[in-house]
Write a protein that holds these residues in place. Structure first.
Motif, PDB file in Angstrom:
ATOM      1  N   GLY A  83      36.270 -21.693 -29.095  1.00  0.00           N
ATOM      2  CA  GLY A  83      35.915 -20.318 -29.402  1.00  0.00           C
ATOM      3  C   GLY A  83      36.967 -19.390 -28.833  1.00  0.00           C
ATOM      4  O   GLY A  83      38.051 -19.828 -28.428  1.00  0.00           O
ATOM      5  N   VAL A  84      36.647 -18.125 -28.806  1.00  0.00           N
ATOM      6  CA  VAL A  84      37.573 -17.135 -28.263  1.00  0.00           C
ATOM      7  C   VAL A  84      37.044 -16.637 -26.928  1.00  0.00           C
ATOM      8  O   VAL A  84      35.856 -16.306 -26.807  1.00  0.00           O
ATOM      9  N   TYR A  85      37.921 -16.589 -25.948  1.00  0.00           N
ATOM     10  CA  TYR A  85      37.562 -16.108 -24.613  1.00  0.00           C
ATOM     11  C   TYR A  85      38.182 -14.728 -24.419  1.00  0.00           C
ATOM     12  O   TYR A  85      39.389 -14.553 -24.560  1.00  0.00           O
ATOM     13  N   PHE A  86      37.323 -13.774 -24.107  1.00  0.00           N
ATOM     14  CA  PHE A  86      37.769 -12.405 -23.890  1.00  0.00           C
ATOM     15  C   PHE A  86      37.614 -12.014 -22.428  1.00  0.00           C
ATOM     16  O   PHE A  86      36.617 -12.330 -21.786  1.00  0.00           O
ATOM     17  N   CYS A  87      38.625 -11.295 -21.965  1.00  0.00           N
ATOM     18  CA  CYS A  87      38.557 -10.605 -20.686  1.00  0.00           C
ATOM     19  C   CYS A  87      38.361  -9.126 -21.003  1.00  0.00           C
ATOM     20  O   CYS A  87      38.969  -8.611 -21.955  1.00  0.00           O
ATOM     21  N   ALA A  88      37.545  -8.442 -20.227  1.00  0.00           N
ATOM     22  CA  ALA A  88      37.313  -7.017 -20.442  1.00  0.00           C
ATOM     23  C   ALA A  88      37.226  -6.330 -19.093  1.00  0.00           C
ATOM     24  O   ALA A  88      36.617  -6.866 -18.159  1.00  0.00           O
ATOM     25  N   VAL A  89      37.808  -5.143 -18.995  1.00  0.00           N
ATOM     26  CA  VAL A  89      37.847  -4.438 -17.715  1.00  0.00           C
ATOM     27  C   VAL A  89      37.399  -2.996 -17.894  1.00  0.00           C
ATOM     28  O   VAL A  89      37.474  -2.421 -18.977  1.00  0.00           O
ATOM     29  N   ARG A  90      36.936  -2.444 -16.788  1.00  0.00           N
ATOM     30  CA  ARG A  90      36.591  -1.020 -16.777  1.00  0.00           C
ATOM     31  C   ARG A  90      37.290  -0.386 -15.589  1.00  0.00           C
ATOM     32  O   ARG A  90      37.180  -0.894 -14.471  1.00  0.00           O
ATOM     33  N   GLY A  91      38.015   0.693 -15.843  1.00  0.00           N
ATOM     34  CA  GLY A  91      38.725   1.390 -14.789  1.00  0.00           C
ATOM     35  C   GLY A  91      38.093   2.729 -14.507  1.00  0.00           C
ATOM     36  O   GLY A  91      36.960   2.822 -14.085  1.00  0.00           O
ATOM     37  N   GLY A  92      38.833   3.795 -14.800  1.00  0.00           N
ATOM     38  CA  GLY A  92      38.337   5.123 -14.462  1.00  0.00           C
ATOM     39  C   GLY A  92      37.322   5.695 -15.435  1.00  0.00           C
ATOM     40  O   GLY A  92      36.643   6.649 -15.103  1.00  0.00           O
ATOM     41  N   SER A  93      37.234   5.129 -16.632  1.00  0.00           N
ATOM     42  CA  SER A  93      36.277   5.684 -17.593  1.00  0.00           C
ATOM     43  C   SER A  93      35.061   4.774 -17.691  1.00  0.00           C
ATOM     44  O   SER A  93      34.995   3.752 -17.007  1.00  0.00           O
ATOM     45  N   GLU A  94      34.122   5.139 -18.543  1.00  0.00           N
ATOM     46  CA  GLU A  94      32.899   4.351 -18.666  1.00  0.00           C
ATOM     47  C   GLU A  94      33.087   3.097 -19.510  1.00  0.00           C
ATOM     48  O   GLU A  94      32.322   2.160 -19.406  1.00  0.00           O
ATOM     49  N   LYS A  95      34.088   3.126 -20.370  1.00  0.00           N
ATOM     50  CA  LYS A  95      34.151   2.059 -21.361  1.00  0.00           C
ATOM     51  C   LYS A  95      34.786   0.793 -20.815  1.00  0.00           C
ATOM     52  O   LYS A  95      35.670   0.818 -19.962  1.00  0.00           O
ATOM     53  N   LEU A  96      34.330  -0.325 -21.354  1.00  0.00           N
ATOM     54  CA  LEU A  96      34.912  -1.626 -21.074  1.00  0.00           C
ATOM     55  C   LEU A  96      36.020  -1.832 -22.106  1.00  0.00           C
ATOM     56  O   LEU A  96      35.769  -1.674 -23.309  1.00  0.00           O
ATOM     57  N   VAL A  97      37.213  -2.163 -21.640  1.00  0.00           N
ATOM     58  CA  VAL A  97      38.348  -2.375 -22.526  1.00  0.00           C
ATOM     59  C   VAL A  97      38.620  -3.867 -22.635  1.00  0.00           C
ATOM     60  O   VAL A  97      38.814  -4.540 -21.611  1.00  0.00           O
ATOM     61  N   PHE A  98      38.661  -4.373 -23.853  1.00  0.00           N
ATOM     62  CA  PHE A  98      38.839  -5.797 -24.094  1.00  0.00           C
ATOM     63  C   PHE A  98      40.299  -6.149 -24.332  1.00  0.00           C
ATOM     64  O   PHE A  98      41.061  -5.365 -24.909  1.00  0.00           O
ATOM     65  N   GLY A  99      40.657  -7.355 -23.909  1.00  0.00           N
ATOM     66  CA  GLY A  99      41.927  -7.930 -24.326  1.00  0.00           C
ATOM     67  C   GLY A  99      41.799  -8.530 -25.721  1.00  0.00           C
ATOM     68  O   GLY A  99      40.715  -8.507 -26.324  1.00  0.00           O
ATOM     69  N   LYS A 100      42.902  -9.075 -26.219  1.00  0.00           N
ATOM     70  CA  LYS A 100      42.899  -9.635 -27.574  1.00  0.00           C
ATOM     71  C   LYS A 100      42.311 -11.036 -27.612  1.00  0.00           C
ATOM     72  O   LYS A 100      42.083 -11.575 -28.687  1.00  0.00           O
ATOM     73  N   GLY A 101      42.101 -11.624 -26.454  1.00  0.00           N
ATOM     74  CA  GLY A 101      41.431 -12.913 -26.408  1.00  0.00           C
ATOM     75  C   GLY A 101      42.367 -14.099 -26.418  1.00  0.00           C
ATOM     76  O   GLY A 101      43.546 -13.999 -26.791  1.00  0.00           O
ATOM     77  N   THR A 102      41.838 -15.230 -25.974  1.00  0.00           N
ATOM     78  CA  THR A 102      42.507 -16.532 -26.078  1.00  0.00           C
ATOM     79  C   THR A 102      41.639 -17.410 -26.955  1.00  0.00           C
ATOM     80  O   THR A 102      40.452 -17.610 -26.655  1.00  0.00           O
ATOM     81  N   LYS A 103      42.234 -17.899 -28.042  1.00  0.00           N
ATOM     82  CA  LYS A 103      41.488 -18.796 -28.929  1.00  0.00           C
ATOM     83  C   LYS A 103      41.664 -20.226 -28.454  1.00  0.00           C
ATOM     84  O   LYS A 103      42.770 -20.763 -28.466  1.00  0.00           O
ATOM     85  N   LEU A 104      40.569 -20.835 -28.034  1.00  0.00           N
ATOM     86  CA  LEU A 104      40.594 -22.199 -27.519  1.00  0.00           C
ATOM     87  C   LEU A 104      40.010 -23.156 -28.545  1.00  0.00           C
ATOM     88  O   LEU A 104      38.918 -22.935 -29.072  1.00  0.00           O
ATOM     89  N   THR A 105      40.760 -24.205 -28.807  1.00  0.00           N
ATOM     90  CA  THR A 105      40.277 -25.278 -29.671  1.00  0.00           C
ATOM     91  C   THR A 105      40.277 -26.558 -28.856  1.00  0.00           C
ATOM     92  O   THR A 105      41.320 -26.954 -28.323  1.00  0.00           O
ATOM     93  N   VAL A 106      39.121 -27.188 -28.756  1.00  0.00           N
ATOM     94  CA  VAL A 106      39.011 -28.464 -28.043  1.00  0.00           C
ATOM     95  C   VAL A 106      38.733 -29.556 -29.073  1.00  0.00           C
ATOM     96  O   VAL A 106      37.710 -29.534 -29.756  1.00  0.00           O
ATOM     97  N   ASN A 107      39.662 -30.476 -29.182  1.00  0.00           N
ATOM     98  CA  ASN A 107      39.534 -31.562 -30.150  1.00  0.00           C
ATOM     99  C   ASN A 107      38.885 -32.793 -29.532  1.00  0.00           C
ATOM    100  O   ASN A 107      39.126 -33.103 -28.362  1.00  0.00           O
ATOM    101  N   PRO A 108      38.076 -33.508 -30.324  1.00  0.00           N
ATOM    102  CA  PRO A 108      37.399 -34.709 -29.772  1.00  0.00           C
ATOM    103  C   PRO A 108      38.372 -35.852 -29.564  1.00  0.00           C
ATOM    104  O   PRO A 108      39.467 -35.872 -30.107  1.00  0.00           O
TER     105      PRO A 108
END
Lengths: 108, 113
Positions: A83-108
């Motif tokens: 799936g996609v893993y997102f990091c999100a941060v909040r600094g001086g404002s109220e909103k959470l800002v997301f990164g573009k994500g890391t798409k992880l694929t785990v193969n069997p």
């Protein structure tokens, strides 16, 4: 505004492997969260970790606020970790800002 | 465990139609948010709502959008005249405080034809 950079953008693993995902942010934060977006599009809360280290099963996270980065560790990966893993941060404002994500694929 | 609930999970509409997306935040939370995610892109902030008024909004949140807390439990996002580019997943979120963890709903997928 605050910038969030995630790396790598894509990651392909074999089942059982370990991985480290990184999140860099451009300013001081009072909130940092990691999410997993599953194939149905749902955002699953993994960690709320503005600083320090937390562990939950095979997953752990560390945030070094003074150096403006956070790491998400996945050990003994499983296909269900895909799936996609997102990091999100909040600094001086109220909103959470997301990164573009890391798409992880785990193969069997 | 308390959770944020959203309805509908999926809505298909014709361009130009009005759409209302509904959210029930966690009951003791005070700050409410809408985010959207266009397919394949990152999650973007739309608007935050506190004390019955908008406290912050993004450039995306133009006059076509509005939010409302019509009663003590629901929080709605209205798009007055939908455009093709409004097709996205819309997430509602809530938190108890400005520095607390945000909890997200499962999302409402909007498809505009």
């Amino acid at each position: 505004g605050i910038q969030v950079e995630q790396s790598p953008p894509d990651l392909i693993l074999q089942e059982g492997a370990n991985s480290t995902l990184r999140c860099n942010f451009s300013d001081s934060v009072n909130n940092l969260q990691w999410f997993h977006q599953n194939p149905w599009g749902q955002l699953i809360n993994l960690f709320y970790i503005p600083s320090g280290t937390k562990q939950n099963g095979r997953l752990s996270a560390t945030t070094v606020a003074t150096e403006r980065y956070s790491l998400l560790y996945i050990s003994s990966s499983q296909t269900t970790d895909s799936g996609v893993y997102f990091c999100a941060v909040r600094g001086g404002s109220e909103k959470l800002v997301f990164g573009k994500g890391t798409k992880l694929t785990v193969n069997p | 465990e308390p959770e944020v609930t959203q309805t509908p999970s999926h809505q298909v509409t014709q361009m130009g139609q009005e759409v209302i997306l509904r959210c029930v935040p966690i009951s003791n939370h005070l700050y409410f948010y809408w985010y959207r995610q266009i397919l394949g892109q990152k999650v973007e902030f739309l608007v935050s709502f506190y004390n019955n008024e908008i406290s912050e909004k993004s450039e995306i949140f133009d006059d076509q959008f509005s939010v409302e807390r019509p009663d003590g439990s629901n929080f709605t996002l209205k798009i007055r005249s939908t455009k093709l580019e409004d097709s996205a997943m819309y997430f509602c979120a809530s938190t108890s405080g400005l520095v607390g963890e945000l909890f997200f709903g499962e999302g409402s997928r909007l498809t505009v034809l």
